[in-house]
Design a protein around this motif. Structure first.
Motif, PDB file in Angstrom:
ATOM      1  N   ILE A 144       5.752  -3.438   8.386  1.00 22.07           N
ATOM      2  CA  ILE A 144       5.438  -2.160   7.744  1.00 22.07           C
ATOM      3  C   ILE A 144       4.750  -2.400   6.405  1.00 22.07           C
ATOM      4  CG2 ILE A 144       6.457  -0.130   6.621  1.00 22.07           C
ATOM      5  CD1 ILE A 144       8.646  -0.228   8.843  1.00 22.07           C
ATOM      6  N   LEU A 145       5.298  -3.317   5.608  1.00 21.16           N
ATOM      7  CA  LEU A 145       4.766  -3.556   4.259  1.00 21.16           C
ATOM      8  C   LEU A 145       3.478  -4.368   4.264  1.00 21.16           C
ATOM      9  CD1 LEU A 145       8.135  -4.288   2.450  1.00 21.16           C
ATOM     10  CD2 LEU A 145       6.782  -2.175   2.369  1.00 21.16           C
ATOM     11  N   ALA A 146       3.291  -5.213   5.264  1.00 17.03           N
ATOM     12  CA  ALA A 146       2.084  -6.033   5.413  1.00 17.03           C
ATOM     13  C   ALA A 146       1.826  -6.954   4.219  1.00 17.03           C
ATOM     14  CB  ALA A 146       0.865  -5.156   5.694  1.00 17.03           C
ATOM     15  N   VAL A 147       2.911  -7.445   3.615  1.00 16.00           N
ATOM     16  CA  VAL A 147       2.829  -8.460   2.555  1.00 16.00           C
ATOM     17  C   VAL A 147       3.940  -9.477   2.812  1.00 16.00           C
ATOM     18  CG1 VAL A 147       1.856  -6.874   0.826  1.00 16.00           C
ATOM     19  CG2 VAL A 147       4.334  -7.187   0.946  1.00 16.00           C
ATOM     20  N   VAL A 148       3.852 -10.631   2.180  1.00 19.42           N
ATOM     21  CA  VAL A 148       4.905 -11.639   2.301  1.00 19.42           C
ATOM     22  C   VAL A 148       6.129 -11.134   1.547  1.00 19.42           C
ATOM     23  CG1 VAL A 148       5.575 -14.002   1.688  1.00 19.42           C
ATOM     24  CG2 VAL A 148       3.260 -13.533   2.535  1.00 19.42           C
ATOM     25  N   THR A 149       7.291 -11.246   2.194  1.00 18.27           N
ATOM     26  CA  THR A 149       8.538 -10.788   1.582  1.00 18.27           C
ATOM     27  C   THR A 149       9.625 -11.839   1.736  1.00 18.27           C
ATOM     28  OG1 THR A 149       9.522  -9.780   3.549  1.00 18.27           O
ATOM     29  CG2 THR A 149       7.984  -8.418   2.282  1.00 18.27           C
ATOM     30  N   THR A 150      10.585 -11.802   0.852  1.00 16.98           N
ATOM     31  CA  THR A 150      11.824 -12.552   1.005  1.00 16.98           C
ATOM     32  C   THR A 150      12.904 -11.787   0.258  1.00 16.98           C
ATOM     33  OG1 THR A 150      12.862 -14.747   0.938  1.00 16.98           O
ATOM     34  CG2 THR A 150      11.475 -14.134  -0.967  1.00 16.98           C
ATOM     35  N   THR A 151      14.088 -11.757   0.821  1.00 11.53           N
ATOM     36  CA  THR A 151      15.147 -10.910   0.289  1.00 11.53           C
ATOM     37  C   THR A 151      16.326 -11.744  -0.186  1.00 11.53           C
ATOM     38  OG1 THR A 151      14.475  -9.179   1.822  1.00 11.53           O
ATOM     39  CG2 THR A 151      16.662  -8.958   0.832  1.00 11.53           C
ATOM     40  N   ARG A 152      16.915 -11.304  -1.291  1.00 10.75           N
ATOM     41  CA  ARG A 152      18.103 -11.946  -1.837  1.00 10.75           C
ATOM     42  C   ARG A 152      19.148 -10.882  -2.136  1.00 10.75           C
ATOM     43  NH1 ARG A 152      15.174 -15.278  -0.133  1.00 10.75           N
ATOM     44  NH2 ARG A 152      14.707 -17.346  -0.982  1.00 10.75           N
ATOM     45  N   ALA A 159       0.846  -1.194   0.000  1.00 14.77           N
ATOM     46  CA  ALA A 159       0.000   0.000   0.000  1.00 14.77           C
ATOM     47  C   ALA A 159       0.886   1.250   0.000  1.00 14.77           C
ATOM     48  CB  ALA A 159      -0.895   0.005   1.232  1.00 14.77           C
ATOM     49  N   PRO A 160       0.422   2.323  -0.626  1.00 13.23           N
ATOM     50  CA  PRO A 160       1.201   3.576  -0.625  1.00 13.23           C
ATOM     51  C   PRO A 160       1.556   4.062   0.783  1.00 13.23           C
ATOM     52  CG  PRO A 160      -0.585   3.720  -2.217  1.00 13.23           C
ATOM     53  CD  PRO A 160      -0.790   2.435  -1.448  1.00 13.23           C
ATOM     54  N   THR A 161       0.660   3.874   1.743  1.00  9.53           N
ATOM     55  CA  THR A 161       0.970   4.301   3.113  1.00  9.53           C
ATOM     56  C   THR A 161       2.120   3.483   3.690  1.00  9.53           C
ATOM     57  OG1 THR A 161      -0.766   2.837   3.945  1.00  9.53           O
ATOM     58  CG2 THR A 161      -1.351   5.159   3.641  1.00  9.53           C
ATOM     59  N   ALA A 162       2.202   2.215   3.344  1.00  7.57           N
ATOM     60  CA  ALA A 162       3.301   1.366   3.807  1.00  7.57           C
ATOM     61  C   ALA A 162       4.626   1.835   3.210  1.00  7.57           C
ATOM     62  CB  ALA A 162       3.034  -0.086   3.444  1.00  7.57           C
ATOM     63  N   LEU A 163       4.603   2.232   1.950  1.00  7.66           N
ATOM     64  CA  LEU A 163       5.828   2.726   1.321  1.00  7.66           C
ATOM     65  C   LEU A 163       6.288   4.030   1.959  1.00  7.66           C
ATOM     66  CD1 LEU A 163       5.166   1.908  -2.437  1.00  7.66           C
ATOM     67  CD2 LEU A 163       6.690   0.742  -0.823  1.00  7.66           C
ATOM     68  N   LYS A 164       5.348   4.880   2.331  1.00 11.58           N
ATOM     69  CA  LYS A 164       5.709   6.119   3.024  1.00 11.58           C
ATOM     70  C   LYS A 164       6.371   5.807   4.364  1.00 11.58           C
ATOM     71  CE  LYS A 164       2.290   9.179   0.969  1.00 11.58           C
ATOM     72  NZ  LYS A 164       1.076   9.967   1.174  1.00 11.58           N
ATOM     73  N   GLU A 165       5.829   4.831   5.070  1.00  9.20           N
ATOM     74  CA  GLU A 165       6.398   4.452   6.354  1.00  9.20           C
ATOM     75  C   GLU A 165       7.792   3.835   6.175  1.00  9.20           C
ATOM     76  OE1 GLU A 165       5.273   1.918  10.368  1.00  9.20           O
ATOM     77  OE2 GLU A 165       3.728   2.236   8.847  1.00  9.20           O
ATOM     78  N   LEU A 166       7.964   3.041   5.122  1.00  9.52           N
ATOM     79  CA  LEU A 166       9.274   2.469   4.836  1.00  9.52           C
ATOM     80  C   LEU A 166      10.289   3.577   4.560  1.00  9.52           C
ATOM     81  CD1 LEU A 166      11.118   0.019   4.321  1.00  9.52           C
ATOM     82  CD2 LEU A 166      10.352   0.097   1.932  1.00  9.52           C
ATOM     83  N   THR A 167       9.894   4.556   3.783  1.00  8.72           N
ATOM     84  CA  THR A 167      10.767   5.700   3.494  1.00  8.72           C
ATOM     85  C   THR A 167      11.134   6.431   4.783  1.00  8.72           C
ATOM     86  OG1 THR A 167       9.798   5.921   1.300  1.00  8.72           O
ATOM     87  CG2 THR A 167      10.964   7.829   2.157  1.00  8.72           C
ATOM     88  N   ALA A 168      10.191   6.546   5.687  1.00 12.60           N
ATOM     89  CA  ALA A 168      10.425   7.260   6.947  1.00 12.60           C
ATOM     90  C   ALA A 168      11.449   6.557   7.832  1.00 12.60           C
ATOM     91  CB  ALA A 168       9.109   7.442   7.699  1.00 12.60           C
ATOM     92  N   VAL A 169      11.523   5.221   7.773  1.00  9.56           N
ATOM     93  CA  VAL A 169      12.481   4.498   8.611  1.00  9.56           C
ATOM     94  C   VAL A 169      13.818   4.266   7.903  1.00  9.56           C
ATOM     95  CG1 VAL A 169      10.691   3.380   9.994  1.00  9.56           C
ATOM     96  CG2 VAL A 169      11.658   2.179   8.011  1.00  9.56           C
ATOM     97  N   THR A 170      13.928   4.679   6.654  1.00 11.35           N
ATOM     98  CA  THR A 170      15.176   4.532   5.912  1.00 11.35           C
ATOM     99  C   THR A 170      16.113   5.678   6.281  1.00 11.35           C
ATOM    100  OG1 THR A 170      13.993   3.483   4.086  1.00 11.35           O
ATOM    101  CG2 THR A 170      16.214   4.301   3.626  1.00 11.35           C
ATOM    102  N   VAL A 171      17.216   5.336   6.923  1.00 14.05           N
ATOM    103  CA  VAL A 171      18.161   6.321   7.426  1.00 14.05           C
ATOM    104  C   VAL A 171      19.421   6.288   6.555  1.00 14.05           C
ATOM    105  CG1 VAL A 171      19.539   7.000   9.428  1.00 14.05           C
ATOM    106  CG2 VAL A 171      17.263   6.021   9.759  1.00 14.05           C
ATOM    107  N   SER A 172      19.870   7.464   6.133  1.00 15.61           N
ATOM    108  CA  SER A 172      21.076   7.581   5.325  1.00 15.61           C
ATOM    109  C   SER A 172      22.255   6.958   6.075  1.00 15.61           C
ATOM    110  CB  SER A 172      21.340   9.057   5.047  1.00 15.61           C
ATOM    111  OG  SER A 172      22.435   9.190   4.196  1.00 15.61           O
ATOM    112  N   PRO A 173      23.123   6.245   5.394  1.00 17.04           N
ATOM    113  CA  PRO A 173      23.322   6.181   3.952  1.00 17.04           C
ATOM    114  C   PRO A 173      22.501   5.104   3.246  1.00 17.04           C
ATOM    115  CG  PRO A 173      25.092   4.999   5.002  1.00 17.04           C
ATOM    116  CD  PRO A 173      24.213   5.543   6.111  1.00 17.04           C
TER     117      PRO A 173
END
Length: 182
Positions: A158-166, A113-127
């Motif tokens: 935050i994303l509220a969907v199933v994820t897996t990372t590579r 959801a767009p709101t989830a992406l906004k929240e993800l952006t908010a917790v992304t700290v540089s660098p």
């Protein structure tokens, strides 16, 4: 026949949900899949089968793993074309001074959801940097995963969907394995 990649979440991590790759290949073959290949122990499977939706394949595989191994595992599946697009569309490769060893892709079961992406952006700290493109989120973690504030955030919740990372190396290897099946 079309080529697919299924990525299993959370197997063989920290001594939990242990799955031997030969047993995993046999499980996929028992589902009628062909040219079944695994890559490393973290649950990456490339295979061919009749044209089917990736969501339906994921559910079918999840059910088989629960029956065969006795524990639930989330699965995210992509077509070979989708994996090719994931490799081609990495926005960080267009930037200067990017270390490919620090790139990761989070594969999502569906677009967040767009709101989830906004929240993800908010917790992304540089660098650290992230970029969402449909059902993938690209990460650049220049100080590494272990030093990433983002990586230690509850990204899944935050994303509220199933994820897996590579990591980027694995993404590229899976892409090459798909190309070899065509």
């Amino acid at each position: 026949m079309p080529v697919y990649i299924s990525m299993l979440r959370g197997i063989n991590v920290g001594g939990h949900k242990l799955v031997k790759m030969d047993q995993l290949r046999k499980s996929f073959e028992a589902l009628g899949f062909e040219q079944v290949q695994t890559y490393i122990q973290s649950g990456n499977v490339v295979f061919t089968t009749v044209k089917t939706s990736t969501a339906a394949l994921s559910k079918k595989i999840e059910k088989k793993i629960l029956q065969g191994f006795g524990f639930p595992v989330s699965v995210v599946t992509r077509t070979s074309d989708e994996m090719r697009q994931t490799v081609a569309n990495n926005p960080f490769l267009k930037k200067r001074r990017i270390d490919p060893e620090k790139l990761h892709v989070m594969f999502l079961s569906e677009a967040p959801a767009p709101t989830a992406l906004k929240e993800l952006t908010a917790v992304t700290v540089s660098p650290d940097q992230c970029h969402c493109s449909g059902q993938e989120i690209y990460f650049y973690l220049p100080n590494g995963v272990s030093k990433s504030v983002l990586w230690n955030s509850p990204v899944d919740r935050i994303l509220a969907v199933v994820t897996t990372t590579r990591n980027w190396k694995t993404v590229n290897r899976l892409h090459r394995m798909c190309e070899d099946c065509l």
